[in-house]
Design an enzyme around this catalytic site. Sequence first.
Site, PDB file in Angstrom:
ATOM      1  CD1 TRP A 156      -2.274  -1.792   0.086  1.00  0.00           C
ATOM      2  CD2 TRP A 156      -3.183  -1.218   2.077  1.00  0.00           C
ATOM      3  NE1 TRP A 156      -3.465  -2.463   0.304  1.00  0.00           N
ATOM      4  CE2 TRP A 156      -3.756  -2.226   1.483  1.00  0.00           C
ATOM      5  CE3 TRP A 156      -3.184  -0.765   3.383  1.00  0.00           C
ATOM      6  CZ2 TRP A 156      -5.069  -2.500   2.276  1.00  0.00           C
ATOM      7  CZ3 TRP A 156      -4.388  -1.110   4.199  1.00  0.00           C
ATOM      8  CH2 TRP A 156      -5.173  -2.073   3.485  1.00  0.00           C
ATOM      9  CE  LYS A 157       4.724   1.162  -4.227  1.00  0.00           C
ATOM     10  NZ  LYS A 157       5.511   1.520  -5.223  1.00  0.00           N
TER      11      LYS A 157
ATOM     12  CD  GLU B 124       8.288   3.384  -3.947  1.00  0.00           C
ATOM     13  OE1 GLU B 124       7.451   3.221  -2.724  1.00  0.00           O
ATOM     14  OE2 GLU B 124       7.750   3.174  -4.779  1.00  0.00           O
TER      15      GLU B 124
ATOM     16  N   GLY C 122       5.400   1.990 -10.780  1.00  0.00           N
ATOM     17  CA  GLY C 122       4.362   3.238 -10.757  1.00  0.00           C
ATOM     18  C   GLY C 122       4.498   4.052 -11.999  1.00  0.00           C
TER      19      GLY C 122
ATOM     20  CB  SER D 192       3.163  -1.173 -13.945  1.00  0.00           C
ATOM     21  OG  SER D 192       3.787  -0.009 -13.729  1.00  0.00           O
TER      22      SER D 192
ATOM     23  N   GLY E 282       1.908  -2.654  -5.869  1.00  0.00           N
ATOM     24  CA  GLY E 282       1.555  -1.093  -5.555  1.00  0.00           C
ATOM     25  C   GLY E 282       0.007  -0.687  -5.927  1.00  0.00           C
ATOM     26  N   GLY E 283       0.037   0.196  -6.791  1.00  0.00           N
ATOM     27  CA  GLY E 283      -1.279   0.707  -7.291  1.00  0.00           C
ATOM     28  C   GLY E 283      -2.399  -0.032  -7.289  1.00  0.00           C
TER      29      GLY E 283
HETATM   30  P1  13P Z   1       3.281  -0.269  -8.867  1.00  0.00           P
HETATM   31  O1  13P Z   1       2.669  -1.700  -8.755  1.00  0.00           O
HETATM   32  O2  13P Z   1       2.404   0.751  -8.366  1.00  0.00           O
HETATM   33  O3  13P Z   1       4.105   0.032 -10.121  1.00  0.00           O
HETATM   34  O4  13P Z   1       4.286  -0.423  -7.636  1.00  0.00           O
HETATM   35  C1  13P Z   1       5.130  -1.412  -7.687  1.00  0.00           C
HETATM   36  C2  13P Z   1       5.789  -1.675  -6.091  1.00  0.00           C
HETATM   37  O5  13P Z   1       6.882  -0.673  -5.741  1.00  0.00           O
HETATM   38  C3  13P Z   1       5.376  -2.518  -5.250  1.00  0.00           C
HETATM   39  O6  13P Z   1       6.415  -2.525  -4.223  1.00  0.00           O
END
Ligand code: 13P
Length: 252
Positions: free
Chosen positions: A10-11, A97, A173, A213, A234-235
Amino acid sequence: MRKKVIAGNWKMNKLAKEANQFVDEVLPKLPNSDQVEAIVCTPFPFLANLVDKAKGTKLQIAAQTMHYEKNGAFTGEVSPEMLADLGVTHVIIGHSERREYFNETDETVNKKTHAAHQYNLTPIVCVGETLEQREANETMNHVENQVTKALKSLTEQQIAQTIIAYEPIWAIGTGKTASSEQANEVCTHIRQVIEKITSSEIAEQVIVQYGGSVKPANIKELLAQSDIDGALVGGASLEADSFLQLVEAGAK
Ligand code: 13P
């Protein structure tokens, strides 16, 4: 046969109410399959509550980082012992990140991976190259270096129980997914690196995820590859519906 492991990262997103709603919506619909594990990696403030909600279900709750020390004068940090004590099962270590914005290095990644195992938390260790490194043909060397340093001095058993997430930085992302062949090529290489450090028997057990992604539209093709055992997402993990579709793809 290795299981598929789908982890949502989820960040720094959601408020407590939204986190609760997500779990309430997901729990009754999770596929009842032993082929797939479903994990959500949430911000620290939601962990205790979500672990409680998910107790006795197929959903596992994970953290996105931690410190490597057990306790002490480290203002603002969260220890592996605290996470284990709550009932957290996994922890992401060395996400790009964190490497980019919070001074995470191969050395701290290695310390944290050791600490995770010490407290029976499964580390999800992230590795991956930048676009410049890919264009300079440095991907394989870079990833090999990151994996080798992250796993330094772990026992074979600990390595078998470590998840590696291959996340090319240029695909995070950005909407740009590595093609499933590109992703698999690096995941295969990661398994070969682990085989070099340990044995083919251990390397065959390690879960190697792809991240960058990933979404319901591309997960099936990624999971069909020989060395991709799941995804770190992530997203597309922020909405219950989309997360469920990803987990369902892993159950098939
Ligand atoms: P996205 O799926 O949003 O590209 O993010 C990938 C990610 O960094 C999962 O840790």
